[in-house]
Scaffold this motif. Structure first.
Motif, PDB file in Angstrom:
ATOM      1  N   ALA A  20     -27.907 -25.124 -17.031  1.00  0.00           N
ATOM      2  CA  ALA A  20     -27.180 -24.294 -17.997  1.00  0.00           C
ATOM      3  C   ALA A  20     -25.828 -24.917 -18.347  1.00  0.00           C
ATOM      4  O   ALA A  20     -25.427 -24.928 -19.514  1.00  0.00           O
ATOM      5  CB  ALA A  20     -26.989 -22.890 -17.439  1.00  0.00           C
ATOM      6  N   HIS A  21     -25.134 -25.445 -17.346  1.00  0.00           N
ATOM      7  CA  HIS A  21     -23.822 -26.047 -17.584  1.00  0.00           C
ATOM      8  C   HIS A  21     -23.936 -27.316 -18.422  1.00  0.00           C
ATOM      9  O   HIS A  21     -23.079 -27.599 -19.262  1.00  0.00           O
ATOM     10  CB  HIS A  21     -23.130 -26.339 -16.253  1.00  0.00           C
ATOM     11  CG  HIS A  21     -21.770 -26.926 -16.407  1.00  0.00           C
ATOM     12  ND1 HIS A  21     -20.700 -26.223 -16.925  1.00  0.00           N
ATOM     13  CD2 HIS A  21     -21.297 -28.165 -16.138  1.00  0.00           C
ATOM     14  CE1 HIS A  21     -19.639 -26.998 -16.959  1.00  0.00           C
ATOM     15  NE2 HIS A  21     -19.973 -28.188 -16.479  1.00  0.00           N
ATOM     16  N   ALA A  22     -24.997 -28.094 -18.220  1.00  0.00           N
ATOM     17  CA  ALA A  22     -25.152 -29.364 -18.934  1.00  0.00           C
ATOM     18  C   ALA A  22     -25.345 -29.168 -20.430  1.00  0.00           C
ATOM     19  O   ALA A  22     -24.890 -29.994 -21.222  1.00  0.00           O
ATOM     20  CB  ALA A  22     -26.334 -30.143 -18.359  1.00  0.00           C
ATOM     21  N   PRO A  30     -16.923 -19.096 -12.350  1.00  0.00           N
ATOM     22  CA  PRO A  30     -16.661 -20.535 -12.203  1.00  0.00           C
ATOM     23  C   PRO A  30     -15.578 -20.774 -11.152  1.00  0.00           C
ATOM     24  O   PRO A  30     -14.722 -19.914 -10.915  1.00  0.00           O
ATOM     25  CB  PRO A  30     -16.168 -20.953 -13.589  1.00  0.00           C
ATOM     26  CG  PRO A  30     -16.634 -19.889 -14.511  1.00  0.00           C
ATOM     27  CD  PRO A  30     -16.711 -18.628 -13.706  1.00  0.00           C
ATOM     28  N   THR A  72     -28.819 -23.321 -26.269  1.00  0.00           N
ATOM     29  CA  THR A  72     -28.913 -22.055 -25.543  1.00  0.00           C
ATOM     30  C   THR A  72     -30.074 -22.147 -24.576  1.00  0.00           C
ATOM     31  O   THR A  72     -31.136 -22.666 -24.924  1.00  0.00           O
ATOM     32  CB  THR A  72     -29.141 -20.890 -26.529  1.00  0.00           C
ATOM     33  OG1 THR A  72     -28.074 -20.888 -27.472  1.00  0.00           O
ATOM     34  CG2 THR A  72     -29.188 -19.561 -25.814  1.00  0.00           C
ATOM     35  N   HIS A 105     -27.667 -23.421 -12.377  1.00  0.00           N
ATOM     36  CA  HIS A 105     -26.356 -23.659 -12.975  1.00  0.00           C
ATOM     37  C   HIS A 105     -26.245 -25.050 -13.585  1.00  0.00           C
ATOM     38  O   HIS A 105     -25.655 -25.210 -14.649  1.00  0.00           O
ATOM     39  CB  HIS A 105     -25.252 -23.486 -11.930  1.00  0.00           C
ATOM     40  CG  HIS A 105     -25.054 -22.082 -11.503  1.00  0.00           C
ATOM     41  ND1 HIS A 105     -24.386 -21.170 -12.273  1.00  0.00           N
ATOM     42  CD2 HIS A 105     -25.446 -21.415 -10.400  1.00  0.00           C
ATOM     43  CE1 HIS A 105     -24.363 -19.998 -11.660  1.00  0.00           C
ATOM     44  NE2 HIS A 105     -25.007 -20.124 -10.518  1.00  0.00           N
ATOM     45  N   GLU A 106     -26.764 -26.065 -12.915  1.00  0.00           N
ATOM     46  CA  GLU A 106     -26.602 -27.436 -13.396  1.00  0.00           C
ATOM     47  C   GLU A 106     -27.217 -27.608 -14.779  1.00  0.00           C
ATOM     48  O   GLU A 106     -26.632 -28.256 -15.648  1.00  0.00           O
ATOM     49  CB  GLU A 106     -27.227 -28.435 -12.412  1.00  0.00           C
ATOM     50  CG  GLU A 106     -26.497 -28.556 -11.103  1.00  0.00           C
ATOM     51  CD  GLU A 106     -26.882 -27.457 -10.116  1.00  0.00           C
ATOM     52  OE1 GLU A 106     -27.879 -26.738 -10.351  1.00  0.00           O
ATOM     53  OE2 GLU A 106     -26.155 -27.301  -9.119  1.00  0.00           O
ATOM     54  N   THR A 132     -24.324 -26.403 -22.184  1.00  0.00           N
ATOM     55  CA  THR A 132     -23.359 -25.462 -22.753  1.00  0.00           C
ATOM     56  C   THR A 132     -22.673 -26.085 -23.960  1.00  0.00           C
ATOM     57  O   THR A 132     -22.212 -27.218 -23.899  1.00  0.00           O
ATOM     58  CB  THR A 132     -22.311 -25.072 -21.694  1.00  0.00           C
ATOM     59  OG1 THR A 132     -22.971 -24.458 -20.604  1.00  0.00           O
ATOM     60  CG2 THR A 132     -21.283 -24.114 -22.265  1.00  0.00           C
ATOM     61  N   GLU A 169      -9.582 -23.683 -11.299  1.00  0.00           N
ATOM     62  CA  GLU A 169      -9.145 -25.028 -11.705  1.00  0.00           C
ATOM     63  C   GLU A 169      -8.341 -25.675 -10.583  1.00  0.00           C
ATOM     64  O   GLU A 169      -7.581 -25.013  -9.889  1.00  0.00           O
ATOM     65  CB  GLU A 169      -8.281 -24.940 -12.967  1.00  0.00           C
ATOM     66  CG  GLU A 169      -9.026 -24.489 -14.197  1.00  0.00           C
ATOM     67  CD  GLU A 169     -10.009 -25.529 -14.692  1.00  0.00           C
ATOM     68  OE1 GLU A 169      -9.715 -26.736 -14.577  1.00  0.00           O
ATOM     69  OE2 GLU A 169     -11.073 -25.125 -15.176  1.00  0.00           O
ATOM     70  N   ARG A 171     -32.980 -31.239 -17.690  1.00  0.00           N
ATOM     71  CA  ARG A 171     -31.628 -31.520 -18.179  1.00  0.00           C
ATOM     72  C   ARG A 171     -31.618 -32.776 -19.027  1.00  0.00           C
ATOM     73  O   ARG A 171     -31.074 -32.797 -20.124  1.00  0.00           O
ATOM     74  CB  ARG A 171     -30.656 -31.654 -17.005  1.00  0.00           C
ATOM     75  CG  ARG A 171     -29.224 -31.966 -17.419  1.00  0.00           C
ATOM     76  CD  ARG A 171     -28.302 -32.151 -16.220  1.00  0.00           C
ATOM     77  NE  ARG A 171     -28.876 -32.937 -15.142  1.00  0.00           N
ATOM     78  CZ  ARG A 171     -28.979 -34.270 -15.135  1.00  0.00           C
ATOM     79  NH1 ARG A 171     -28.545 -34.967 -16.156  1.00  0.00           N
ATOM     80  NH2 ARG A 171     -29.500 -34.905 -14.101  1.00  0.00           N
ATOM     81  N   GLN A 176     -17.189 -25.164  -5.179  1.00  0.00           N
ATOM     82  CA  GLN A 176     -18.421 -25.213  -5.959  1.00  0.00           C
ATOM     83  C   GLN A 176     -18.648 -23.925  -6.740  1.00  0.00           C
ATOM     84  O   GLN A 176     -19.397 -23.918  -7.710  1.00  0.00           O
ATOM     85  CB  GLN A 176     -19.620 -25.460  -5.034  1.00  0.00           C
ATOM     86  CG  GLN A 176     -19.539 -26.773  -4.291  1.00  0.00           C
ATOM     87  CD  GLN A 176     -19.563 -27.956  -5.238  1.00  0.00           C
ATOM     88  OE1 GLN A 176     -20.441 -28.071  -6.069  1.00  0.00           O
ATOM     89  NE2 GLN A 176     -18.564 -28.823  -5.136  1.00  0.00           N
ATOM     90  N   LYS A 177     -18.044 -22.835  -6.283  1.00  0.00           N
ATOM     91  CA  LYS A 177     -18.225 -21.556  -6.966  1.00  0.00           C
ATOM     92  C   LYS A 177     -16.977 -20.715  -6.787  1.00  0.00           C
ATOM     93  O   LYS A 177     -16.180 -20.919  -5.873  1.00  0.00           O
ATOM     94  CB  LYS A 177     -19.441 -20.817  -6.420  1.00  0.00           C
ATOM     95  CG  LYS A 177     -19.433 -20.589  -4.930  1.00  0.00           C
ATOM     96  CD  LYS A 177     -20.759 -20.062  -4.461  1.00  0.00           C
ATOM     97  CE  LYS A 177     -20.779 -19.914  -2.951  1.00  0.00           C
ATOM     98  NZ  LYS A 177     -22.073 -19.492  -2.467  1.00  0.00           N
TER      99      LYS A 177
END
Length: 158
Positions: free
Chosen positions: A101-103, A123, A109, A98-99, A105, A126, A72, A137-138
């Motif tokens: 991929a999310h970082a 996700p 890619t 996930h961490e 985004t 909210e 990351r 968390q999910k």
């Protein structure tokens, strides 16, 4: 070699046979570029990080970071160095988290191997001003990938 660790050797190991190897774990970021005199596209290293083992960090009194944490950090650094480029990171199944991929985004890619029976989730919902408790968390579970990638059998084969 103080950062040396013992890792699974992916070349000599198989599904049923585990082989350990001692050494350093390097994380390399490469750029694919055409090499005219070779008539091929080659991967040239542009950024390399040493990911010390957990034992080495413990011995030095440092907080241990996972390989995906190093990835990351390296990916975000390359995105800062190359803001106007389309960047694609490719990694094996250990980078399907996930961490990571999310970082990246919106900046790059990520292509990684993902098991067809992996548990996938939407996700988290909210939060609003009236939300109480620990943030989710999910979100709700998503369908498995396996039904989406079923390969139809050809006529005459079973």
């Amino acid at each position: 070699m103080t950062a040396r660790g013992i890792y699974r050797d992916p070349v000599r190991s198989s599904h049923g046979h585990f082989v350990k190897a001692s050494g350093l774990r390097w994380l390399s970021f490469m750029v694919l570029t055409p090499v005219p005199w070779a008539g091929a596209v080659k991967a040239l290293p542009v950024f390399t990080l040493l990911a010390p083992s957990q034992r080495s960090n413990l011995h030095r009194g440092r907080r241990h970071k996972l390989l995906t944490d190093w990835a990351r950090q390296g990916a975000l650094q390359l995105c800062r160095w190359l803001p106007d480029r389309d960047i694609v990171f490719v990694g094996d199944s250990s980078f399907a988290v996930h961490e990571l991929a999310h970082a990246i985004t919106g900046r790059a890619t990520l292509i990684s191997r993902l098991r067809l029976d992996a548990n996938l989730f939407a996700p988290p919902p909210e939060r609003n001003a009236r939300s109480v408790g620990r943030p989710a968390q999910k979100g709700p579970p998503l369908p498995k990938l396996k039904p989406c990638f079923q390969i139809p059998l050809r006529h005459g084969t079973e």
